[in-house]
Motif scaffolding. Sequence first.
Motif, PDB file in Angstrom:
ATOM      1  N   PRO A 280       0.863  -1.173   0.033  1.00  0.00           N
ATOM      2  CA  PRO A 280      -0.171  -0.122  -0.072  1.00  0.00           C
ATOM      3  C   PRO A 280       0.845   1.065   0.036  1.00  0.00           C
ATOM      4  CG  PRO A 280       0.039  -1.067   2.187  1.00  0.00           C
ATOM      5  CD  PRO A 280       0.623  -1.892   1.359  1.00  0.00           C
ATOM      6  N   ILE A 281       2.179   1.270   0.758  1.00  0.00           N
ATOM      7  CA  ILE A 281       3.001   2.254   0.718  1.00  0.00           C
ATOM      8  C   ILE A 281       4.223   1.785   0.353  1.00  0.00           C
ATOM      9  CG2 ILE A 281       1.552   3.975   2.291  1.00  0.00           C
ATOM     10  CD1 ILE A 281       3.261   2.949   4.556  1.00  0.00           C
ATOM     11  N   GLU A 282       5.340   2.725   0.238  1.00  0.00           N
ATOM     12  CA  GLU A 282       6.653   2.351  -0.062  1.00  0.00           C
ATOM     13  C   GLU A 282       7.217   1.770   1.178  1.00  0.00           C
ATOM     14  OE1 GLU A 282       7.909   2.781  -3.198  1.00  0.00           O
ATOM     15  OE2 GLU A 282      10.050   1.945  -2.341  1.00  0.00           O
ATOM     16  N   GLY A 283       7.541   0.627   0.731  1.00  0.00           N
ATOM     17  CA  GLY A 283       8.581  -0.345   1.783  1.00  0.00           C
ATOM     18  C   GLY A 283       7.630  -1.185   2.630  1.00  0.00           C
ATOM     19  N   LEU A 284       6.294  -0.980   2.819  1.00  0.00           N
ATOM     20  CA  LEU A 284       5.408  -1.816   3.577  1.00  0.00           C
ATOM     21  C   LEU A 284       4.795  -2.802   2.493  1.00  0.00           C
ATOM     22  CD1 LEU A 284       3.879  -2.562   6.165  1.00  0.00           C
ATOM     23  CD2 LEU A 284       2.263  -0.959   5.604  1.00  0.00           C
ATOM     24  N   THR A 285       5.080  -4.075   2.970  1.00  0.00           N
ATOM     25  CA  THR A 285       4.182  -5.094   2.291  1.00  0.00           C
ATOM     26  C   THR A 285       3.318  -5.963   3.217  1.00  0.00           C
ATOM     27  OG1 THR A 285       6.297  -5.372   1.039  1.00  0.00           O
ATOM     28  CG2 THR A 285       4.395  -7.208   0.830  1.00  0.00           C
ATOM     29  N   LEU A 286       2.019  -5.980   2.874  1.00  0.00           N
ATOM     30  CA  LEU A 286       1.198  -6.863   3.742  1.00  0.00           C
ATOM     31  C   LEU A 286       0.858  -8.026   2.889  1.00  0.00           C
ATOM     32  CD1 LEU A 286      -1.315  -3.863   4.690  1.00  0.00           C
ATOM     33  CD2 LEU A 286       0.369  -4.909   6.086  1.00  0.00           C
ATOM     34  N   SER A 287       0.786  -9.110   3.435  1.00  0.00           N
ATOM     35  CA  SER A 287       0.698 -10.441   2.868  1.00  0.00           C
ATOM     36  C   SER A 287      -0.378 -11.407   3.640  1.00  0.00           C
ATOM     37  CB  SER A 287       1.865 -11.276   2.858  1.00  0.00           C
ATOM     38  OG  SER A 287       2.909 -10.323   2.450  1.00  0.00           O
ATOM     39  N   ALA A 288      -1.171 -12.243   2.994  1.00  0.00           N
ATOM     40  CA  ALA A 288      -1.979 -13.210   3.554  1.00  0.00           C
ATOM     41  C   ALA A 288      -1.998 -14.439   2.778  1.00  0.00           C
ATOM     42  CB  ALA A 288      -3.477 -12.746   3.746  1.00  0.00           C
ATOM     43  N   SER A 289      -2.160 -15.716   3.279  1.00  0.00           N
ATOM     44  CA  SER A 289      -2.220 -16.753   2.634  1.00  0.00           C
ATOM     45  C   SER A 289      -3.171 -17.832   3.287  1.00  0.00           C
ATOM     46  CB  SER A 289      -0.965 -17.475   2.133  1.00  0.00           C
ATOM     47  OG  SER A 289      -0.220 -17.564   3.221  1.00  0.00           O
ATOM     48  N   LEU A 290      -3.806 -18.677   2.484  1.00  0.00           N
ATOM     49  CA  LEU A 290      -4.590 -19.659   2.976  1.00  0.00           C
ATOM     50  C   LEU A 290      -4.038 -21.032   2.141  1.00  0.00           C
ATOM     51  CD1 LEU A 290      -6.748 -20.905   4.925  1.00  0.00           C
ATOM     52  CD2 LEU A 290      -8.468 -20.161   3.126  1.00  0.00           C
ATOM     53  N   ILE A 291      -3.507 -21.826   2.813  1.00  0.00           N
ATOM     54  CA  ILE A 291      -2.832 -23.052   2.211  1.00  0.00           C
ATOM     55  C   ILE A 291      -3.306 -24.326   2.908  1.00  0.00           C
ATOM     56  CG2 ILE A 291      -0.868 -21.795   1.460  1.00  0.00           C
ATOM     57  CD1 ILE A 291       0.742 -23.462   3.782  1.00  0.00           C
ATOM     58  N   ASP A 292      -3.287 -25.306   1.946  1.00  0.00           N
ATOM     59  CA  ASP A 292      -3.563 -26.752   2.424  1.00  0.00           C
ATOM     60  C   ASP A 292      -5.084 -26.812   2.786  1.00  0.00           C
ATOM     61  OD1 ASP A 292      -1.287 -27.870   2.068  1.00  0.00           O
ATOM     62  OD2 ASP A 292      -0.523 -27.619   4.207  1.00  0.00           O
ATOM     63  N   LEU A 293      -5.785 -26.103   1.692  1.00  0.00           N
ATOM     64  CA  LEU A 293      -7.226 -26.247   1.903  1.00  0.00           C
ATOM     65  C   LEU A 293      -7.547 -27.624   1.057  1.00  0.00           C
ATOM     66  CD1 LEU A 293      -9.489 -24.458   3.521  1.00  0.00           C
ATOM     67  CD2 LEU A 293      -9.679 -23.442   1.031  1.00  0.00           C
ATOM     68  N   GLY A 294      -8.039 -28.545   1.470  1.00  0.00           N
ATOM     69  CA  GLY A 294      -8.512 -29.873   0.472  1.00  0.00           C
ATOM     70  C   GLY A 294      -8.847 -30.968   1.197  1.00  0.00           C
ATOM     71  N   TYR A 295      -8.854 -31.964   0.500  1.00  0.00           N
ATOM     72  CA  TYR A 295      -9.385 -33.360   1.068  1.00  0.00           C
ATOM     73  C   TYR A 295      -8.969 -34.377   0.193  1.00  0.00           C
ATOM     74  CZ  TYR A 295     -12.639 -33.398  -2.693  1.00  0.00           C
ATOM     75  OH  TYR A 295     -13.237 -33.426  -3.956  1.00  0.00           O
ATOM     76  N   ILE A 296      -8.789 -35.652   0.731  1.00  0.00           N
ATOM     77  CA  ILE A 296      -8.703 -36.928  -0.008  1.00  0.00           C
ATOM     78  C   ILE A 296      -9.923 -37.634   0.179  1.00  0.00           C
ATOM     79  CG2 ILE A 296      -7.180 -38.723  -0.610  1.00  0.00           C
ATOM     80  CD1 ILE A 296      -5.029 -37.389   1.035  1.00  0.00           C
ATOM     81  N   LYS A 297     -10.494 -38.150  -1.031  1.00  0.00           N
ATOM     82  CA  LYS A 297     -11.667 -39.238  -1.181  1.00  0.00           C
ATOM     83  C   LYS A 297     -11.124 -40.509  -1.060  1.00  0.00           C
ATOM     84  CE  LYS A 297     -16.429 -39.722  -1.940  1.00  0.00           C
ATOM     85  NZ  LYS A 297     -17.549 -39.242  -2.856  1.00  0.00           N
ATOM     86  N   TRP A 298     -11.250 -41.266  -0.089  1.00  0.00           N
ATOM     87  CA  TRP A 298     -10.808 -42.717  -0.190  1.00  0.00           C
ATOM     88  C   TRP A 298     -11.998 -43.738  -0.377  1.00  0.00           C
ATOM     89  CZ3 TRP A 298      -5.585 -42.884   0.697  1.00  0.00           C
ATOM     90  CH2 TRP A 298      -4.981 -41.834   1.462  1.00  0.00           C
ATOM     91  N   LYS A 299     -11.879 -44.150  -1.853  1.00  0.00           N
ATOM     92  CA  LYS A 299     -12.892 -44.941  -2.371  1.00  0.00           C
ATOM     93  C   LYS A 299     -12.798 -46.406  -2.655  1.00  0.00           C
ATOM     94  CE  LYS A 299     -13.359 -42.680  -6.198  1.00  0.00           C
ATOM     95  NZ  LYS A 299     -13.955 -42.142  -7.425  1.00  0.00           N
ATOM     96  N   GLU A 300     -11.717 -46.864  -2.728  1.00  0.00           N
ATOM     97  CA  GLU A 300     -11.612 -48.377  -2.945  1.00  0.00           C
ATOM     98  C   GLU A 300     -10.516 -49.051  -1.960  1.00  0.00           C
ATOM     99  OE1 GLU A 300     -12.735 -50.035  -5.515  1.00  0.00           O
ATOM    100  OE2 GLU A 300     -13.771 -48.177  -6.429  1.00  0.00           O
ATOM    101  N   TYR A 301     -10.877 -50.159  -1.795  1.00  0.00           N
ATOM    102  CA  TYR A 301     -10.160 -50.812  -0.541  1.00  0.00           C
ATOM    103  C   TYR A 301     -10.205 -50.278   0.660  1.00  0.00           C
ATOM    104  CZ  TYR A 301      -7.592 -53.139  -4.627  1.00  0.00           C
ATOM    105  OH  TYR A 301      -7.454 -54.228  -5.659  1.00  0.00           O
TER     106      TYR A 301
END
Lengths: 490, 217
Positions: A280-301
Amino acid sequence: MNQKKTSLILLILIMATLGVTAQSNTMYYLTGAPQSYRLNPATQPQCRFFLGLPVVNSFYMETYNTSFGITDMLWNDPETGQVIYPFHSDAALDEFLGMLDDENTLSLDLAISPISMGLGIKEMYFTFDITFKIDQGLYYPSDFFPVFIPRIPDGSTFDFSSLGFQVTSYVEYAFGVSRKFMDDMLQVGIRPKLITGIGTISSTDNNITLDASTDIYELNSQMELQICAPGFILPLDEEGDFDLSEGFIFDSTLSSVSDYRKLFMTNKGLGVDIGVHVKPIEGLTLSASLIDLGYIKWKEYVHTLTLEGSVEFNGIDIQTDSDTSDFAENLLDSITNSFDFHTTSGEPFKTSLEPKLFIGGSYALLPKLDVGLLSRFDFTKSGTKANVMIHANWHPSSAFNLTANYSPFGGRASTFGLGFAVRGGPISFYTVADYRAFRYNLYKYESIPVFLAPSNRHRFNIQIGFNLVFGCNMKKRLMKDKPMYFSDDN
Amino acid sequence: MKLIKFTPLLLLIFSVITCIEDTIQLEDVSPEMNVTKELAFPAINISLKFDDIAGHGYDSLIFRSGDTIFLYLLEDIRLEDTIELGGIGENMEFVFLNLHYKITNYFPVGLDLKLYLYDDATGQNIDTIWFSDPNELFIDPAPSDVNGLAIDDQVVTDSSYIALSQNVLDNLFNETTQLVLFIEVPSTGGFVKVLNTSRLNIHFGIDVQWRNVSDDN
């Protein structure tokens, strides 16, 4: 010998300072490490192209015990000079037991990337990774230790409902893209993932209690296990229940390569990482992240096992006309027969990844030094865990980058993280570790250092990576863009 | 220039070296494991018929229904049995041991119980575990009606515990080789009728705290 010892000590010390993790906090601001986009997909590596050296481009390991560490298990007794442990008469056992939470976790996570590569084209940056992951956790209640010491006073009730475990293994194929907007003021990124599950076993619904008194011991147990073991068949007895004596049987119908390929792709899942950087201004960095959003569907065996049982013991029955010498055998038979494995097969189930949210701010205090705050929220099965870190990032040149952070709110467990990335020619190396302690104990056997354990810390992680990198010289790149003139004023 | 490049790494190593708080020699780990332990557990259940205590040498009548009644006891009945102690208590230092009992007596006769601590070496009883005060019965007779038959509905379960003194514990686990169980059914003041279906139910549980004592201590 002394030289060898010294080398070994140094090696251990260096190893102890190494570290980055697939989800290392310290990695977040280590811009010299190409794989830092894994924590925020909006992050663009410094070099325009990188190719991770197979397997070693990013090796990550994290192990932790939520309640106690190695230094809580073995220490010098200042009075006797002996090395003692919590079960020694000179130790304060109650103090050790007091360290345990109602629910405790012992965990070991591993991640290895056989392939990792990235390419920057103008404002865009594309990455692709294949990562093999194993997450293992053992969950144990605070009531676990007293039973085995034993510390079972009359009228005790023990709750083992939090006793459980999980082992999940999967492969993640991630394709990331990041783009800069508005003269680099805004940077956004997304990293969708295709996940293929290799196997999982976890306890899902436990209800285990033990009431103990001089009158009766009463054990009630119900435990549900969810299993997906592709390629393996569960042996069943005549009643259709799991036959413990047989173990798992390999599915002999699998013969061709296509069978195995199909098998490997059977249990699929999806995931995504998203992130943003704003200046937003010189020298300043704002960050955000959302990681590992997910799933595994186990269907067989897929199998669901329910272990149910109830055992009561109120003493050895003395019959005046019978022999009690085979009492132990009878008791064991009685306990074994009191538990049944019920099997339910074929119901697919989902396991979710554990999402993490990072929110941070970084300010360029000096031209080559950034400082700021980073907060991390882990959304785990046992609840949300938050952590706030103060960080500093020193980047004197594009060939060297050192970052450190400090978590001031851990009290006794306060830690700092360290990481650095260094580049020599086309080879880049980085290493990061979170949860560095301020004090260490050095464990030796016959004067040879064996391991170094942080005082009062229960967590250890490390990530190292080697990459081939090209197009890292910013000035050269800018000169290429503007062949007739280059000025820092721009 | 090279020194400057490697300064952070050297600082890192130096800082870790200086952060070593303690050095632990793993070969010096003490083998001792004398933490105090405590265990409460149900020990034994006994359900006795009258024959089990008195044997078969007593006059009896048989009802049409098949129940046998023993008419009266003119003399005390005494039963002795020995229990080998084996190696129980070796290398253990007892803090306390409570013997919990729960007794339901459907006999219209009382019963007394003692445990003699016997030492093979000296051939003597070195101590006695009393389950009741002298001149009192450990197990009271069941309430009986005018015909001398026990009134089952009025039978109550008696439960309590006996705390063994430190002296008795020392004798029990350091000197005793055999426990001599002494059961006495005292003579009754008048006629009582003991049905063969009647039972004496005894449950014993133990609550004990101890430390293991290694030989080198």
